[in-house]
Design an enzyme around this catalytic site. Structure first.
Site, mmCIF file in Angstrom:
data_model
loop_
_atom_site.group_PDB
_atom_site.id
_atom_site.type_symbol
_atom_site.label_atom_id
_atom_site.label_comp_id
_atom_site.label_asym_id
_atom_site.label_seq_id
_atom_site.Cartn_x
_atom_site.Cartn_y
_atom_site.Cartn_z
ATOM 1 N N LYS A 131 -11.052 52.537 -54.043
ATOM 2 C CA LYS A 131 -12.316 53.267 -53.923
ATOM 3 C C LYS A 131 -13.158 53.047 -55.176
ATOM 4 O O LYS A 131 -12.610 52.990 -56.287
ATOM 5 C CB LYS A 131 -12.031 54.762 -53.711
ATOM 6 C CG LYS A 131 -13.272 55.585 -53.373
ATOM 7 C CD LYS A 131 -12.926 57.055 -53.085
ATOM 8 C CE LYS A 131 -14.171 57.872 -52.786
ATOM 9 N NZ LYS A 131 -13.868 59.286 -52.496
ATOM 10 N N SER A 154 -15.952 61.120 -48.325
ATOM 11 C CA SER A 154 -16.695 60.112 -49.063
ATOM 12 C C SER A 154 -15.959 58.778 -49.180
ATOM 13 O O SER A 154 -16.579 57.779 -49.513
ATOM 14 C CB SER A 154 -17.005 60.634 -50.461
ATOM 15 O OG SER A 154 -15.824 60.773 -51.231
ATOM 16 N N SER A 209 -12.367 64.170 -48.814
ATOM 17 C CA SER A 209 -12.874 62.798 -48.804
ATOM 18 C C SER A 209 -11.862 61.758 -48.382
ATOM 19 O O SER A 209 -12.220 60.602 -48.190
ATOM 20 C CB SER A 209 -13.424 62.430 -50.187
ATOM 21 O OG SER A 209 -14.667 63.053 -50.380
#
Lengths: 427, 453
Positions: free
Chosen positions: B52, B126, B150
């Site tokens: 990420k 996210s 997320s």
């Protein structure tokens, strides 16, 4: 009049408060890492040595210590602050509600807290330089209640605090910065970043005068932040915005709470209490003793180890000699210095250094005061004009003192006392 | 080993031309990894790894999808990346996300994410890119991060396993902070076994993260709890279609021998408010460091006063980031701090006690998301409050730091529907064990199977 102090002291740790970078490195921006540069992704980790020293100071200042301490983020924007927040303490500091006793007067300590120093700023005419070597250096902030009520108490408190810090291993020759809060009325005026006791007293004196003048005119001094200008010995209003800044404190969530119960603390030493004790026990001057031992671990040790064996005046003379020549030694060698003192022998730098290096110096058979007095009489007999001369100009006795001390090998101080006595003048 | 085209692919939108390119790149990468693994004596020692974009990889641009950080190349690896690299995992690229983790749909980004099952729908956020990569690349695991949901949200929307460990069990060193007391690095993969394998490597104490701890001894052997609680009052916020599907999941589990019970936790009604207060307060301090002169997007004009200077740099924040800076700064201000921030901390503790008490009696099972992945245009029309409410089912475990794992439990009209298991603190392996058991009798579907060995 109410004066409160916030004193900032740099701690003598080898590494910074939240990373492993070395402290006090000269070459700018060479002792830095992602943590003290506030790089995204980095996290602080607490230097346990700084915690130990912080707790030791708190204990020495008789503070209450919670079972665990924690940190907060103090948020403000300034170029020297890499994260735009300073990791500091607020709710769970290393100590709170302590005190320092100055004789019968007690100065209360509100709080002792650990925090990180920002980077150093060098402002030039058309540019500014930043040195991040200082960023993250551990600082201890010691905050007093506004209990200081005179210049004398200000001096006394500062000296006592420095002595306590000295004996906890803090380098008191490093810059100690203080913020000074002074209010003669209801308005609190803060003077930021004053360095050293002389400036502190001068700033306080000026500020008291300034505020008194305003009050006499019927005006109320405004609540404001001022800075001290040492070259002009005045204070002036700081340009930056002030009055209860909004720091938006939150708990520092990157650090946990740290237990204080198993931290081994450094034993405090109160030089002023020891000076008082010895002065009373041995009938010496408390002030003289304190001057000798307030910031001198070696002198303290020599005093303690020799007090029961020798006259206090001899010890004081011997310690003063070491101080004068900036010499340190162990108790065994110190015995030899005391022997010189007791024999009224000369105490020059050369002889003291020989002793400090483990060498021997001849005391000779020792010279009694009577023998020195006889020598003085001889000198006067040879130089009859000297008596009148000495009465006109007391400094002229130095000629007799020098001569007699050289001839007899006696201690110049002892000779000077005897000459003054003989001639009826004050030394 | 780092492939620029894969990196671009994952950051940008999946389109047909990219799949072809990606397949070629992955074939090459797999060969390299095989060679690496052969040298290191174990064929199965590592997976291609995507990371990420808020987790630092040394030498690889890491921006947390923010223009403020464009060009930031970390000089160090996050601890999780470091540990995986040492075991032969090769980083194939950084994955797209909502800026700084601020979002539940993957839309708060330069390149808004699309769902691999239906490109008109959101992928969830996210960690949108992590879920997309897992959903389309066969031989791969993703390092992701969750603050309020997320990992679970995009895992559910993209039909993969998304595991969020107990707070503090995986080091946050190298994570670009959102809300430090809430942030957890976790793993997405195509099976519980792969997630577990990866978690084994990244978990445990790290001297660079003071909040990081070891799991208690013997945790690895923990089995799934036989008893599962459904928190009834949370289901009130769930769409009918999801509820129906969830009933199916429950009866399947019950057929597998699990005991399903209902519970109620009224305290959770304030979880969303408490979560956003704490998250925004912390986020606004974390974003304070982006002043445009040490890293990331820099301001060129040094003649300005510092205040003007950093104000210019901070204009690069996206709208949601600005909103959270403003709200967070307000929450921290002296006049309301007690009322909001401290109160929220107290309620968080209370909620934590209550939910842990329940989770110790048996794991908690809930749908992961209250709805199917919405159409991108519909999600874009939601006001902030509606968007925050989408987290209603993922916030309870995230707020209190409990381990949770979302797994594909059903498909409605070709779209995956996730369910989540929440464990008591440090019951990480127990909940992964449960998902492993689920997988024995349930096959996951994936939109693509790129890079198969």
């Amino acid at each position: 009049m109410k004066i409160g102090l916030e004193v900032h002291v740099a701690l003598p740790t080898k590494t910074k408060l939240f990373c492993s970078c070395k402290t006090y490195v000269e070459e700018p921006n060479t002792s830095i890492c992602p943590i003290c540069m506030g790089m995204p992704g980095s996290k602080p980790k607490l230097n346990k040595e700084a915690l130990k020293i912080g707790l030791s100071v708190s204990e020495a200042l008789h503070c209450k210590i919670k079972s665990r301490i924690g940190f907060v983020r103090k948020v403000y924007f300034y170029p020297d602050l890499p994260k735009s927040y300073q990791i500091s303490q607020l709710y769970d500091p290393v100590g709170y509600n302590g005190y320092v006793d100055l004789g019968s007067k007690r100065i209360n300590i509100r709080r002792v807290q650990l925090e990180e120093d920002p980077a150093r700023i060098y402002r030039e005419d058309d540019y500014t330089l930043l040195d991040f070597n200082r960023s993250g250096t551990p600082l201890l902030e010691i905050v007093t209640e506004p209990d200081i009520q005179s210049e004398e108490e200000l001096r006394g408190f500062y000296a006592e605090l420095r002595s306590i810090l000295y004996y906890l291993g803090i380098d008191i020759d490093k810059e100690m910065k203080a913020d000074l809060n002074i209010s003669l009325s209801d308005s609190r005026v803060e003077i930021k970043n004053v360095t050293g006791i002389k400036n502190l007293v001068d700033a306080a004196r000026y500020e008291i005068k300034r505020q008194s003048a305003l009050i006499e005119k019927g005006e109320e001094p405004r609540v404001e932040t001022r800075s001290y200008l040492p070259e002009r010995m005045t204070t002036e209003r700081t340009r930056e915005k002030e009055t209860d800044e909004e720091y938006g404190y939150i708990f520092e969530p990157d650090l946990t709470f740290y237990s204080t119960t198993n931290v081994e603390k450094i034993e405090p030493v109160y030089a002023s209490a020891i000076a008082k004790e010895y002065a009373e026990k041995y009938g010496a001057s408390e002030k003289t003793l304190l001057e000798l031992i307030a910031y001198d671990r070696n002198a303290m040790e020599l005093l303690e180890t020799s007090a029961h064996r020798h006259g206090m005046q001899s010890i004081i003379s011997a310690l003063e000699t070491l101080k004068k020549f900036k010499v340190q030694m162990d108790p065994e060698k110190f015995e030899k210095v005391i022997a010189l003192v007791e024999a009224n022998a000369a105490l020059d730098a050369e002889r003291i250094n020989i002793i400090a290096k483990g060498g021997e110096v001849k005391i000779g058979k020792g010279i009694s005061e009577k023998e020195i007095e006889e020598d003085i009489e001889k000198f006067i007999a040879k130089n009859p004009g000297i008596v009148e001369e000495a009465n006109r100009n007391p400094k002229s006795i130095n000629a007799i003192v020098g001569k007699v001390a050289k001839e007899t090998g006696a201690n110049a101080k002892v000779v000077a006392e005897l000459v003054s006595k003989r001639l009826g003048i004050k030394p | 080993m780092i492939s620029r085209s894969i990196e671009e692919f994952i950051k940008a939108q999946p389109g047909k031309e990219y799949y072809v390119k990606l397949a070629e790149e992955l074939a090459k990468l797999n060969k390299e990894l095989n060679a690496f693994n052969n040298i290191n004596g174990s064929l199965s020692s590592g997976y291609p790894l995507s990371v990420k974009d808020n987790i630092c990889v040394k030498g690889m641009e890491t921006t947390a999808s923010s223009k403020v950080l464009s060009g930031y190349i970390p000089p160090f690896n996050a601890t999780a990346v470091e540990r995986l690299s040492a075991k032969g995992f090769g980083v194939i690229g950084k994955t797209n996300m909502d800026e700084f983790g601020f979002g539940s749909f993957g839309l708060n980004s330069e390149s808004p994410a699309r769902n691999p099952f239906d490109k008109s729908r959101v992928a969830g956020g996210s960690s949108s890119g992590a879920a997309i990569a897992t959903s389309i690349i066969e031989n791969h695991v993703a390092l992701a991060e969750s603050t309020g949901g997320s990992i679970a949200a995009p895992a559910s929307f993209c039909g993969v396993v998304g595991f969020t460990p107990t707070y503090g069990v995986v080091s946050r060193y190298g994570l670009i902070d959102y809300g430090n007391s809430l942030d957890k690095i976790g793993v997405m993969g195509r099976s519980a076994a792969r997630v577990r394998y990866t978690f084994d490597i990244i978990k445990g104490r790290d001297r660079y993260d003071a909040t990081c701890v070891d799991l208690p001894a013997g945790s690895e052997r923990k089995q799934a709890s036989k008893k599962l609680f459904v928190i009834r009052n949370l289901l009130e916020h769930v769409d009918e279609s999801i509820k129906k599907s969830f009933e199916k999941t429950l009866s399947k589990l019950s057929g597998m021998g699990f005991e399903i019970e209902e519970g109620e936790l009224k305290e959770l009604d304030s979880a969303i408010a408490v979560y956003y207060i704490i998250a925004m307060a912390e986020a606004s301090t974390n974003l304070a460091k982006y002043t445009g002169f040490k890293y990331g997007g820099k301001v060129d004009d040094f003649s300005k006063e510092y205040n003007e200077f950093f104000t210019e740099a901070r204009e690069k924040f996206g709208k949601e980031a600005k909103r959270r800076v403003v709200l967070g700064t307000y929450i921290r201000s002296a006049s309301v701090r007690d009322k909001y921030y401290y109160k929220a901390l107290q309620i968080r503790r209370l909620i934590g006690e209550k939910i842990s008490e329940l989770a110790r009696k048996g794991s908690i099972i809930l749908p992961t998301m209250p709805m199917l992945p919405p159409k991108i245009e519909d999600a874009g029309k939601m006001n902030p409050l509606q968007a925050y409410m989408v987290d209603i089912l993922t916030v309870p475990a995230n707020l209190t730091g409990l381990p949770h794992v979302s797994f594909p439990a059903d498909y409605i009209d070709g779209l995956p529907v996730g369910a989540q298991i929440i464990g008591a603190p440090y019951e990480d392996y127990a909940i992964l064990d449960l998902v492993g058991k689920w997988e024995e009798d349930f096959s996951y579907k994936f939109a693509y199977n790129l890079g198969s060995l």
